[in-house]
Design an enzyme around this catalytic site. Structure first.
Site, PDB file in Angstrom:
ATOM      1  N   MET A 169      66.551  17.327  25.455  1.00 62.88           N
ATOM      2  CA  MET A 169      67.249  16.971  26.451  1.00 62.88           C
ATOM      3  C   MET A 169      66.435  16.830  28.082  1.00 62.88           C
ATOM      4  O   MET A 169      67.108  17.279  28.853  1.00 62.88           O
ATOM      5  CB  MET A 169      68.510  17.844  26.751  1.00 62.88           C
ATOM      6  N   ASP A 173      79.654  14.856  16.449  1.00 64.10           N
ATOM      7  CA  ASP A 173      79.192  14.639  18.030  1.00 64.10           C
ATOM      8  C   ASP A 173      78.477  13.207  18.156  1.00 64.10           C
ATOM      9  O   ASP A 173      78.494  12.474  17.128  1.00 64.10           O
ATOM     10  CB  ASP A 173      77.942  15.764  18.186  1.00 64.10           C
ATOM     11  N   LYS A 224      79.023  14.454  23.321  1.00 65.27           N
ATOM     12  CA  LYS A 224      78.382  14.765  24.607  1.00 65.27           C
ATOM     13  C   LYS A 224      77.325  13.970  24.982  1.00 65.27           C
ATOM     14  O   LYS A 224      76.324  13.925  24.193  1.00 65.27           O
ATOM     15  CB  LYS A 224      78.215  16.453  24.771  1.00 65.27           C
ATOM     16  N   GLY A 232      74.324  16.611  15.494  1.00 63.31           N
ATOM     17  CA  GLY A 232      73.215  16.227  15.256  1.00 63.31           C
ATOM     18  C   GLY A 232      72.106  17.519  15.057  1.00 63.31           C
ATOM     19  O   GLY A 232      72.235  18.367  15.668  1.00 63.31           O
TER      20      GLY A 232
END
Length: 295
Positions: free
Chosen positions: A210, A72, A94, A125
């Protein structure tokens, strides 16, 4: 289903600061004429918050023996350097609104590779099961009859809070922790005012993954709840890396501070009375620790 092709003669360029990536084909796979004598297994590995030294011993061992790795965006180059020279590497990272490979295709590739007899490491991660979509991948792999191992990692919340000097719990001010994503739900519906109010309980810590792009909206939603505008809040960016930043404030002031500092992801939002402890504990950071507080 999308097929992984063999290593091309000229590797595809990767994201800035990344090692070269190997190509991925968009053509459907040819059916196997005969099943392999041995099916491979998939190991979901948590790479921790970023720094190589925060890998678990089990994760490091899995990397040093990996045949194929799908990794990732938040996996650091230092961690990738542990892979054997002949290990096939595929970047499937992503970023906000930019997915190099859609999640269904990642799952299809994992199944295809393991079904072909290869042992695959899916490197993520943080921890695979905390907003890492590891649960979705494990479900699909088990449904396909494949063997799955999971290597837990130090989560982003654990790493960011500890290295910022912000305990997630403390007997004087937080006896509970809630993790949530700053994105809309999977069905695209935003949290209602009632849902934000339910999250905004006293004597607990909120950790928002996020949430950088929606930081102002999140702070405003929580300000309208029982937490109030003066509730302490912090943003920890690039936790455990030399570029780590810690910005503190309140629900009323944090968004302005973050915008002024031009913070970039990855970043984690921590909300609650425990943030006040950063001024005391964060100031005691050992000399040479990997962080740049931005208070």
């Amino acid at each position: 289903m999308t097929q992984l092709r063999s290593r091309p003669s000229l590797p595809c360029p990767g994201p800035a600061g990344r090692p070269p990536l190997h190509g991925l084909s968009a053509s459907p796979p040819a059916p196997l004429a005969e099943g392999p004598a041995r099916r491979g297994r998939v190991t979901l590995v948590g790479a921790g918050p970023g720094a190589e030294e925060l890998l678990t011993l089990k994760a490091a061992r899995a990397l040093t023996h990996a045949q194929v790795v799908l990794y990732d965006h938040l996996v650091s180059e230092d961690i990738l350097s542990l892979l054997p020279p002949d290990c096939e590497r595929f970047y499937v990272g992503k970023q906000a609104s930019r997915h190099s490979v859609p999640q269904p295709e990642i799952i299809a590739w994992l199944i295809q590779l393991a079904d072909g007899g290869q042992d695959v490491v899916r490197l993520k991660g943080g921890d695979p099961y905390i907003f890492g979509r590891g649960g979705e991948e494990a479900q699909a792999l088990v449904a396909a009859g494949l063997e799955v191992d999971v290597v837990p990692g130090i989560s982003a919340a654990q790493g960011a809070s500890a290295l910022a000097g912000i305990p997630l719990t403390h007997r004087d001010c937080a006896d509970a922790v809630t993790y949530l994503t700053g994105h809309a739900r999977a069905d695209g519906v935003e949290r209602s005012a009632a849902e934000w109010a339910a999250l905004a309980r006293p004597h607990q810590t909120l950790v928002v993954y996020m949430g950088l792009t929606r930081l102002r909206a999140i702070c405003q939603a929580l300000t309208s709840s029982c937490l109030g505008a003066d509730c302490p809040a912090a943003l920890v960016a690039s936790a455990s890396l030399p570029t780590q930043q810690v910005l503190t404030g309140t629900l009323a002031t944090l968004a302005d501070r973050v915008e002024a500092a031009q913070v970039v992801s990855p970043a984690l939002l921590i909300i609650g009375e425990v943030v006040r402890l950063h001024a005391q504990i964060g100031a005691a950071r050992p000399e040479g620790a990997a962080a740049r507080p931005a208070n």
